[in-house]
Scaffold this motif. Structure first.
Motif, PDB file in Angstrom:
ATOM      1  N   HIS A   1       2.080   2.275  12.721  1.00 49.03           N
ATOM      2  CA  HIS A   1       2.382   1.170  11.809  1.00 49.03           C
ATOM      3  C   HIS A   1       3.486   0.263  12.342  1.00 49.03           C
ATOM      4  CE1 HIS A   1       0.408   4.230   9.389  1.00 49.03           C
ATOM      5  NE2 HIS A   1       0.177   3.349   8.443  1.00 49.03           N
ATOM      6  N   HIS A   2       4.623   0.865  12.705  1.00 51.93           N
ATOM      7  CA  HIS A   2       5.743   0.065  13.202  1.00 51.93           C
ATOM      8  C   HIS A   2       5.384  -0.668  14.489  1.00 51.93           C
ATOM      9  CE1 HIS A   2       8.127   2.643  10.444  1.00 51.93           C
ATOM     10  NE2 HIS A   2       8.943   1.602  10.411  1.00 51.93           N
ATOM     11  N   GLU A   3       4.728   0.033  15.404  1.00 49.13           N
ATOM     12  CA  GLU A   3       4.410  -0.553  16.695  1.00 49.13           C
ATOM     13  C   GLU A   3       3.515  -1.787  16.558  1.00 49.13           C
ATOM     14  OE1 GLU A   3       4.980   3.910  17.443  1.00 49.13           O
ATOM     15  OE2 GLU A   3       4.288   2.586  15.833  1.00 49.13           O
ATOM     16  N   ARG A   4       2.625  -1.780  15.588  1.00 48.33           N
ATOM     17  CA  ARG A   4       1.710  -2.911  15.411  1.00 48.33           C
ATOM     18  C   ARG A   4       2.373  -4.105  14.753  1.00 48.33           C
ATOM     19  NH1 ARG A   4      -2.157   1.107  14.070  1.00 48.33           N
ATOM     20  NH2 ARG A   4      -1.574   0.929  11.863  1.00 48.33           N
ATOM     21  N   VAL A   5       3.217  -3.852  13.750  1.00 44.68           N
ATOM     22  CA  VAL A   5       3.682  -4.930  12.879  1.00 44.68           C
ATOM     23  C   VAL A   5       5.067  -5.454  13.247  1.00 44.68           C
ATOM     24  CG1 VAL A   5       4.280  -5.493  10.482  1.00 44.68           C
ATOM     25  CG2 VAL A   5       2.222  -4.147  10.983  1.00 44.68           C
ATOM     26  N   GLN A   6       5.969  -4.578  13.655  1.00 46.86           N
ATOM     27  CA  GLN A   6       7.355  -5.002  13.877  1.00 46.86           C
ATOM     28  C   GLN A   6       7.527  -6.080  14.948  1.00 46.86           C
ATOM     29  OE1 GLN A   6      10.273  -1.807  14.285  1.00 46.86           O
ATOM     30  NE2 GLN A   6      11.496  -3.002  12.825  1.00 46.86           N
ATOM     31  N   PRO A   7       6.684  -6.137  15.986  1.00 46.69           N
ATOM     32  CA  PRO A   7       6.844  -7.240  16.933  1.00 46.69           C
ATOM     33  C   PRO A   7       6.719  -8.615  16.285  1.00 46.69           C
ATOM     34  CG  PRO A   7       5.496  -5.523  17.918  1.00 46.69           C
ATOM     35  CD  PRO A   7       5.685  -5.155  16.469  1.00 46.69           C
ATOM     36  N   HIS A   8       6.062  -8.680  15.146  1.00 52.97           N
ATOM     37  CA  HIS A   8       5.881  -9.954  14.445  1.00 52.97           C
ATOM     38  C   HIS A   8       6.900 -10.146  13.319  1.00 52.97           C
ATOM     39  CE1 HIS A   8       2.156 -10.072  16.666  1.00 52.97           C
ATOM     40  NE2 HIS A   8       1.730  -8.984  16.061  1.00 52.97           N
ATOM     41  N   THR A   9       7.282  -9.071  12.636  1.00 49.23           N
ATOM     42  CA  THR A   9       8.177  -9.192  11.486  1.00 49.23           C
ATOM     43  C   THR A   9       9.647  -9.083  11.852  1.00 49.23           C
ATOM     44  OG1 THR A   9       7.958  -6.828  11.027  1.00 49.23           O
ATOM     45  CG2 THR A   9       6.444  -8.314   9.876  1.00 49.23           C
ATOM     46  N   GLY A  10       9.943  -8.661  13.080  1.00 48.64           N
ATOM     47  CA  GLY A  10      11.336  -8.629  13.528  1.00 48.64           C
ATOM     48  C   GLY A  10      12.237  -7.810  12.634  1.00 48.64           C
ATOM     49  N   PRO A  11      13.259  -8.442  12.012  1.00 48.00           N
ATOM     50  CA  PRO A  11      14.260  -7.695  11.254  1.00 48.00           C
ATOM     51  C   PRO A  11      13.814  -7.255   9.861  1.00 48.00           C
ATOM     52  CG  PRO A  11      14.754 -10.028  11.151  1.00 48.00           C
ATOM     53  CD  PRO A  11      13.592  -9.884  12.097  1.00 48.00           C
ATOM     54  N   ALA A  12      12.604  -7.628   9.435  1.00 51.03           N
ATOM     55  CA  ALA A  12      12.127  -7.210   8.118  1.00 51.03           C
ATOM     56  C   ALA A  12      12.021  -5.695   8.053  1.00 51.03           C
ATOM     57  CB  ALA A  12      10.773  -7.843   7.813  1.00 51.03           C
ATOM     58  N   ARG A  13      12.208  -5.138   6.866  1.00 49.03           N
ATOM     59  CA  ARG A  13      12.103  -3.687   6.679  1.00 49.03           C
ATOM     60  C   ARG A  13      10.625  -3.323   6.517  1.00 49.03           C
ATOM     61  NH1 ARG A  13      13.770   1.106   4.101  1.00 49.03           N
ATOM     62  NH2 ARG A  13      12.121   2.524   4.813  1.00 49.03           N
ATOM     63  N   ILE A  14      10.116  -2.460   7.384  1.00 49.90           N
ATOM     64  CA  ILE A  14       8.733  -2.012   7.316  1.00 49.90           C
ATOM     65  C   ILE A  14       8.673  -0.670   6.600  1.00 49.90           C
ATOM     66  CG2 ILE A  14       6.767  -1.169   8.681  1.00 49.90           C
ATOM     67  CD1 ILE A  14       7.513  -3.233  10.793  1.00 49.90           C
ATOM     68  N   ILE A  15       7.798  -0.572   5.605  1.00 51.37           N
ATOM     69  CA  ILE A  15       7.535   0.687   4.922  1.00 51.37           C
ATOM     70  C   ILE A  15       6.097   1.092   5.245  1.00 51.37           C
ATOM     71  CG2 ILE A  15       7.312   1.873   2.705  1.00 51.37           C
ATOM     72  CD1 ILE A  15       9.411   0.013   1.568  1.00 51.37           C
TER      73      ILE A  15
END
Length: 303
Positions: free
Chosen positions: A108-122
């Motif tokens: 989940h983190h690997e897919r989305v965090q490159p785009h959302t940057g500092p946003a908190r991913i749950i």
């Protein structure tokens, strides 16, 4: 600390069956829902469960700039569609934004965090069995006692409370990695085996199909252990018990995607097992075989 609770409208990125089901829970609590993009015009979402239908009005926007003020979102596109919604995700790239990633797989983190940057991913591990029948409408079937598992921390607990209030049964888990890998056992079997056989989830009750499923799962258990998940052979038994107990007529997203001629979500499932197995020098030949079959449907090349 930012939470999803009572924090303005929630952006829904991916108005498929799972996205509609989760967004409807927040709508039920009074949260405004903003649908991001989509080919079809949707001014309300509706969920049918046990023959009864409820509906809620929604706003639909076509430009990512329109959600720049949103501080919460649900990402429920198929894992392989994540790059296609990158512009929506970038609109949420702020420290105060909280993004629930309701996707299959363990990355989940690997897919989305490159785009959302500092946003908190749950990350959310979804167990709902839902089927979209038309734009904005889904049929919801419950399987087991939990609809979505979330990490055991403050922000996720606040989200869990809100989803619970909206009728989605949640659990918060201290070891979400093990939960995610345990769920992957069902995804790498039910999804591809229904898609390849052309049958709904009842195919998992076939003894020969169960043998194939157990082989796929055994490889994933070994790979998951190498990743730090506390998996045992008992997880395989529990996964098969869960699959044999799905409601009559239940389907899988990959089965429905194959029927509709859409791209299949195999890279985040069997592809992830193969990819991570290679990293640890482990065998995943059964998953590689299924991956090759799925890839061949689309004329591609397996990893």
């Amino acid at each position: 600390m930012t939470s999803l609770v009572n924090d303005g409208p929630v952006a829904l990125i991916g108005a498929g069956a799972v996205g509609l089901s989760l967004a409807s829970a927040l709508a039920r609590t009074g949260r405004p829902v903003t649908i991001c993009g989509g080919r079809d015009r949707v001014d309300r979402i509706a969920i049918t469960e046990d023959g009864a239908t409820q509906a809620w009005p929604v706003t639909q926007v076509g430009e990512a700039a329109k959600i720049a003020g949103h501080t919460s979102a649900i990402v429920a596109v198929k894992a392989h569609h994540t790059p296609a919604v990158a512009h929506w995700l970038r609109a949420l790239a702020r420290p105060e934004a909280v993004v629930l990633v309701a996707q299959n797989g363990v990355e989940h983190h690997e897919r989305v965090q490159p785009h959302t940057g500092p946003a908190r991913i749950i990350p959310g591990i979804v167990y709902l069995n839902a089927e979209r029948t038309e734009p904005g409408h889904a049929i919801l079937r419950r399987v087991g006692a939990v609809d979505i598992a979330l990490p055991d921390d403050g922000q996720a607990a606040a989200l869990a409370a809100e989803l619970d209030a909206g009728g989605v049964r949640t659990s918060t888990e201290a070891d979400l990695k093990t939960v995610a890998w345990a769920k992957l056992l069902t995804n790498i079997t039910a999804n591809p085996l229904t898609a390849l056989t052309g049958r709904r989830a009842e195919v998992m009750r076939d003894p020969e199909i169960e043998r194939v499923a157990r082989l796929l799962m055994a490889e994933a258990v070994a790979v998951g252990r190498a990743e730090g998940a506390a998996l045992t052979d008992a997880h395989i038994d529990r996964a098969m018990h869960w699959l044999r107990g799905v409601p009559a007529g239940a389907t899988t997203s990959m089965h429905e995607d194959r029927i509709a001629g859409r791209k299949l979500e195999y890279d985040a499932l069997n592809g992830a097992v193969v990819r991570i197995a290679e990293r640890h020098g482990l065998d995943a030949s059964a998953n590689r075989f299924v991956l090759a079959l799925l890839t061949a449907i689309e004329g591609g090349t397996a990893a």
